[in-house]
Motif scaffolding. Structure first.
Motif, PDB file in Angstrom:
ATOM      1  N   GLN A   2       0.829  -1.196   0.000  1.00  0.00           N
ATOM      2  CA  GLN A   2       0.000   0.000   0.000  1.00  0.00           C
ATOM      3  C   GLN A   2       0.866   1.249   0.000  1.00  0.00           C
ATOM      4  O   GLN A   2       1.842   1.358   0.734  1.00  0.00           O
ATOM      5  N   ARG A   3       0.489   2.199  -0.850  1.00  0.00           N
ATOM      6  CA  ARG A   3       1.211   3.462  -0.930  1.00  0.00           C
ATOM      7  C   ARG A   3       0.302   4.588  -0.437  1.00  0.00           C
ATOM      8  O   ARG A   3      -0.931   4.461  -0.428  1.00  0.00           O
ATOM      9  N   VAL A   4       0.911   5.689  -0.039  1.00  0.00           N
ATOM     10  CA  VAL A   4       0.158   6.790   0.551  1.00  0.00           C
ATOM     11  C   VAL A   4       0.478   8.081  -0.192  1.00  0.00           C
ATOM     12  O   VAL A   4       1.455   8.174  -0.939  1.00  0.00           O
ATOM     13  N   ASP A   5      -0.364   9.075   0.027  1.00  0.00           N
ATOM     14  CA  ASP A   5      -0.159  10.406  -0.552  1.00  0.00           C
ATOM     15  C   ASP A   5       0.201  11.377   0.570  1.00  0.00           C
ATOM     16  O   ASP A   5      -0.390  11.334   1.656  1.00  0.00           O
ATOM     17  N   THR A 100      -7.728   7.020  -0.267  1.00  0.00           N
ATOM     18  CA  THR A 100      -6.285   7.058  -0.058  1.00  0.00           C
ATOM     19  C   THR A 100      -5.924   7.372   1.389  1.00  0.00           C
ATOM     20  O   THR A 100      -6.641   8.087   2.092  1.00  0.00           O
ATOM     21  N   ALA A 101      -4.803   6.816   1.832  1.00  0.00           N
ATOM     22  CA  ALA A 101      -4.231   7.195   3.123  1.00  0.00           C
ATOM     23  C   ALA A 101      -3.450   8.491   2.922  1.00  0.00           C
ATOM     24  O   ALA A 101      -2.696   8.629   1.951  1.00  0.00           O
ATOM     25  N   VAL A 121       5.691   4.894   7.507  1.00  0.00           N
ATOM     26  CA  VAL A 121       4.417   4.708   6.802  1.00  0.00           C
ATOM     27  C   VAL A 121       3.868   3.311   7.073  1.00  0.00           C
ATOM     28  O   VAL A 121       2.680   3.137   7.379  1.00  0.00           O
ATOM     29  N   LEU A 125       0.344   2.569   8.944  1.00  0.00           N
ATOM     30  CA  LEU A 125      -0.732   1.814   8.312  1.00  0.00           C
ATOM     31  C   LEU A 125      -1.123   0.613   9.162  1.00  0.00           C
ATOM     32  O   LEU A 125      -2.310   0.276   9.275  1.00  0.00           O
ATOM     33  N   LEU A 145      -0.166  10.355   9.860  1.00  0.00           N
ATOM     34  CA  LEU A 145      -0.813   9.634   8.767  1.00  0.00           C
ATOM     35  C   LEU A 145      -2.218   9.205   9.172  1.00  0.00           C
ATOM     36  O   LEU A 145      -2.423   8.713  10.288  1.00  0.00           O
ATOM     37  N   ALA A 147      -5.360   6.793   7.897  1.00  0.00           N
ATOM     38  CA  ALA A 147      -5.718   5.693   7.006  1.00  0.00           C
ATOM     39  C   ALA A 147      -6.850   6.108   6.072  1.00  0.00           C
ATOM     40  O   ALA A 147      -7.526   7.125   6.285  1.00  0.00           O
TER      41      ALA A 147
END
Length: 208
Positions: A2-5, A100-101, A121, A125, A145, A147
């Motif tokens: 999983q990737r985040v912005d 998005t996270a 990250v 998560l 962060l 979720a």
């Protein structure tokens, strides 16, 4: 994976990092240093494997133009405070991808290592909800962060670690010295240099 912005707000350079300013020094050198801190932070964030996109929120034309030349997305800062800037970036990212996270990253982490950001990250998560990384002193926050589907609820500013904790955000306990080393004072900058700052900050310091 999983990737985040990420959202990275940046002050106007003339108002940034005032405690690093030499009253008898060249103001242009100070603004170059302030810009360099941001450029190294953003470059490291973009190099992290778990980061999909970075949006910088700023009202500074030099910051905006410099980052856009490097392909970084820039949004206008509403100029009603740091947390409002984080909220603006988060809204833009969630409009594109509601699930998005969203990560909130401070802009003054010139020693940041992509691998340490990736580790934070992943830990955030795994914690679910909202999680944050305190600064080296344990009082501020360098990274927050939320979720997917969870509001960011940034509470940055003096004493933000306690405010984030009180709001239900989970403190992360990884070492991650480069992620925790924000720069506000000459002592902070010296500590970041010992960790190893990025190319932009090295060049700015060499010019001084």
């Amino acid at each position: 994976m999983q990737r985040v912005d990420l959202v990275v707000p940046v002050k106007r350079l003339v108002a940034a990092k005032t405690r690093l300013r030499d009253p008898a020094g060249d103001p242009d050198r100070h603004t170059r240093l302030a810009l360099a801190l941001t450029l190294d932070t953003v470059a490291a964030a973009r190099a992290a494997q778990r980061v999909r996109a970075v949006v910088v929120v700023t009202a500074d034309r030099t910051v905006a133009a410099t980052l856009r030349e490097s392909g970084v997305e820039v949004a206008d800062d509403p100029l009603v405070g740091l947390n409002a800037a984080y909220d603006r970036g988060a809204r833009l990212l969630r409009e594109r991808d509601p699930g998005t996270a969203i990560g909130a990253l401070q802009a003054d982490l010139p020693a940041l290592r992509p691998a340490e950001l990736d580790a934070a990250v992943a830990a955030a998560l795994a914690a679910g909800g909202r999680a944050f990384t305190a600064d080296a002193e344990g009082t501020g926050t360098t990274f927050l962060l939320a979720a997917g589907g969870v509001a960011l609820e940034p509470r940055f500013g003096g004493g933000s670690a306690q405010r984030h904790r009180a709001s239900g955000s989970v403190p992360l306990d990884g070492a991650w010295p480069s992620l925790r080393r924000d720069v506000d004072t000459p002592a902070d900058l010296a500590a970041a240099v010992r960790l190893g700052v990025g190319a932009h900050t090295r060049a700015a310091l060499a010019a001084v």
